[in-house]
Design a protein around this motif. Structure first.
Motif, PDB file in Angstrom:
ATOM      1  N   LEU A  93      -3.289  -7.195 -15.082  1.00  0.00           N
ATOM      2  CA  LEU A  93      -2.247  -6.182 -14.913  1.00  0.00           C
ATOM      3  C   LEU A  93      -0.903  -6.857 -14.662  1.00  0.00           C
ATOM      4  N   ASP A  94      -0.954  -7.916 -13.867  1.00  0.00           N
ATOM      5  CA  ASP A  94       0.260  -8.674 -13.552  1.00  0.00           C
ATOM      6  C   ASP A  94       0.876  -9.279 -14.817  1.00  0.00           C
ATOM      7  N   GLU A  95       0.012  -9.611 -15.779  1.00  0.00           N
ATOM      8  CA  GLU A  95       0.491 -10.157 -17.053  1.00  0.00           C
ATOM      9  C   GLU A  95       0.994  -9.053 -17.982  1.00  0.00           C
ATOM     10  N   GLY A  96       0.892  -7.812 -17.510  1.00  0.00           N
ATOM     11  CA  GLY A  96       1.370  -6.694 -18.304  1.00  0.00           C
ATOM     12  C   GLY A  96       0.358  -6.173 -19.313  1.00  0.00           C
ATOM     13  N   LYS A  97      -0.899  -6.590 -19.147  1.00  0.00           N
ATOM     14  CA  LYS A  97      -1.940  -6.124 -20.062  1.00  0.00           C
ATOM     15  C   LYS A  97      -2.379  -4.704 -19.697  1.00  0.00           C
ATOM     16  N   GLU A  98      -2.815  -4.004 -20.714  1.00  0.00           N
ATOM     17  CA  GLU A  98      -3.386  -2.693 -20.492  1.00  0.00           C
ATOM     18  C   GLU A  98      -4.880  -2.885 -20.275  1.00  0.00           C
ATOM     19  N   ILE A  99      -5.369  -2.472 -19.148  1.00  0.00           N
ATOM     20  CA  ILE A  99      -6.779  -2.748 -18.866  1.00  0.00           C
ATOM     21  C   ILE A  99      -7.539  -1.500 -18.438  1.00  0.00           C
ATOM     22  N   LYS A 100      -8.833  -1.632 -18.512  1.00  0.00           N
ATOM     23  CA  LYS A 100      -9.725  -0.620 -17.969  1.00  0.00           C
ATOM     24  C   LYS A 100     -10.951  -1.350 -17.438  1.00  0.00           C
ATOM     25  N   VAL A 101     -11.301  -1.051 -16.213  1.00  0.00           N
ATOM     26  CA  VAL A 101     -12.497  -1.662 -15.644  1.00  0.00           C
ATOM     27  C   VAL A 101     -13.687  -0.755 -15.951  1.00  0.00           C
ATOM     28  N   LEU A 102     -14.741  -1.347 -16.437  1.00  0.00           N
ATOM     29  CA  LEU A 102     -15.949  -0.576 -16.713  1.00  0.00           C
ATOM     30  C   LEU A 102     -16.959  -0.846 -15.623  1.00  0.00           C
ATOM     31  N   THR A 103     -17.289   0.182 -14.872  1.00  0.00           N
ATOM     32  CA  THR A 103     -18.257   0.012 -13.797  1.00  0.00           C
ATOM     33  C   THR A 103     -18.943   1.332 -13.471  1.00  0.00           C
ATOM     34  N   ASP A 104     -20.194   1.247 -13.154  1.00  0.00           N
ATOM     35  CA  ASP A 104     -20.927   2.426 -12.684  1.00  0.00           C
ATOM     36  C   ASP A 104     -21.177   2.328 -11.184  1.00  0.00           C
ATOM     37  N   ASP A 105     -20.574   1.331 -10.563  1.00  0.00           N
ATOM     38  CA  ASP A 105     -20.779   1.080  -9.145  1.00  0.00           C
ATOM     39  C   ASP A 105     -19.802   1.916  -8.328  1.00  0.00           C
ATOM     40  N   TYR A 106     -20.353   2.734  -7.443  1.00  0.00           N
ATOM     41  CA  TYR A 106     -19.533   3.702  -6.727  1.00  0.00           C
ATOM     42  C   TYR A 106     -18.516   3.044  -5.797  1.00  0.00           C
ATOM     43  N   SER A 107     -18.923   1.974  -5.097  1.00  0.00           N
ATOM     44  CA  SER A 107     -17.944   1.344  -4.192  1.00  0.00           C
ATOM     45  C   SER A 107     -16.835   0.661  -4.983  1.00  0.00           C
ATOM     46  N   MET A 108     -17.190   0.112  -6.134  1.00  0.00           N
ATOM     47  CA  MET A 108     -16.170  -0.474  -7.009  1.00  0.00           C
ATOM     48  C   MET A 108     -15.162   0.601  -7.422  1.00  0.00           C
ATOM     49  N   GLN A 109     -15.675   1.744  -7.833  1.00  0.00           N
ATOM     50  CA  GLN A 109     -14.794   2.821  -8.296  1.00  0.00           C
ATOM     51  C   GLN A 109     -13.842   3.275  -7.193  1.00  0.00           C
ATOM     52  N   ASN A 110     -14.358   3.291  -5.953  1.00  0.00           N
ATOM     53  CA  ASN A 110     -13.517   3.644  -4.817  1.00  0.00           C
ATOM     54  C   ASN A 110     -12.351   2.688  -4.658  1.00  0.00           C
TER      55      ASN A 110
END
Ligand SMILES: [Zn+2]
Length: 168
Positions: A93-110
């Motif tokens: 994100l700091d490099e200005g990239k467009e990102i999306k994290v893929l996770t099914d882990d609830y604490s990660m999503q939080n």
């Protein structure tokens, strides 16, 4: 293929990630968390093919992450690999990239919500599509809705089993 950078945690691989972008990033610690043989083979193949890129977390962003977590005051349970993955996401994100994290882990999503990092879940929203449950008779193949209350088929009496089907 889009220019979106997908940042993948272990649950993404376990739940059947298929690359949709040229940029699929994870950290080496995450690959160690994938224990199931089939998922591991798919993952190793993807790494060999250059479809998955392994990046190292930088201290700068690990520190930034710790700071944000400390400030939030929430009881956030994150494993070491999860933290490294989030640090990699922050660096992108700091490099200005467009990102999306893929996770099914609830604490990660939080944590992703708190950090304001876009994410997607594989199972519910699904990079592979949307899944629904259906029941199918193993004898005559009649399909029943997921809430069909019986274990056997009303037509032929064979066993009815639940399966996941892709709706689109
Ligand atoms: Zn039947």
């Amino acid at each position: 293929m889009s220019d979106l950078y997908y940042v993948l945690d272990a649950s993404a691989f376990i739940n059947g990630f298929e690359p949709k972008s040229d940029f699929n990033i994870t950290v080496s610690e995450i690959t160690d968390e994938v224990k199931d043989l089939k998922s591991r083979l798919i993952l190793n193949q993807a790494i060999d093919d250059g479809k998955i890129i392994i990046q190292e977390a930088q201290k700068e962003f690990l520190d930034k992450l710790d700071e944000t977590i400390a400030k939030s005051g929430d009881d956030l349970r994150l494993s070491g690999p999860d933290k490294k993955l989030l640090a990699v996401a922050l660096a992108l994100l700091d490099e200005g990239k467009e990102i999306k994290v893929l996770t099914d882990d609830y604490s990660m999503q939080n944590v992703l919500k708190i950090l304001d990092i876009p994410y997607e879940s594989i199972i519910t929203e699904g990079i592979k599509g949307v899944y629904n449950w259906k029941k199918t008779c193993e004898g005559c193949k009649k399909e029943y809705p997921a809430d069909y209350p019986f274990d056997d088929c009303e037509i032929c009496g064979s066993k009815v089993f639940k399966r996941r089907i892709k709706t689109y």
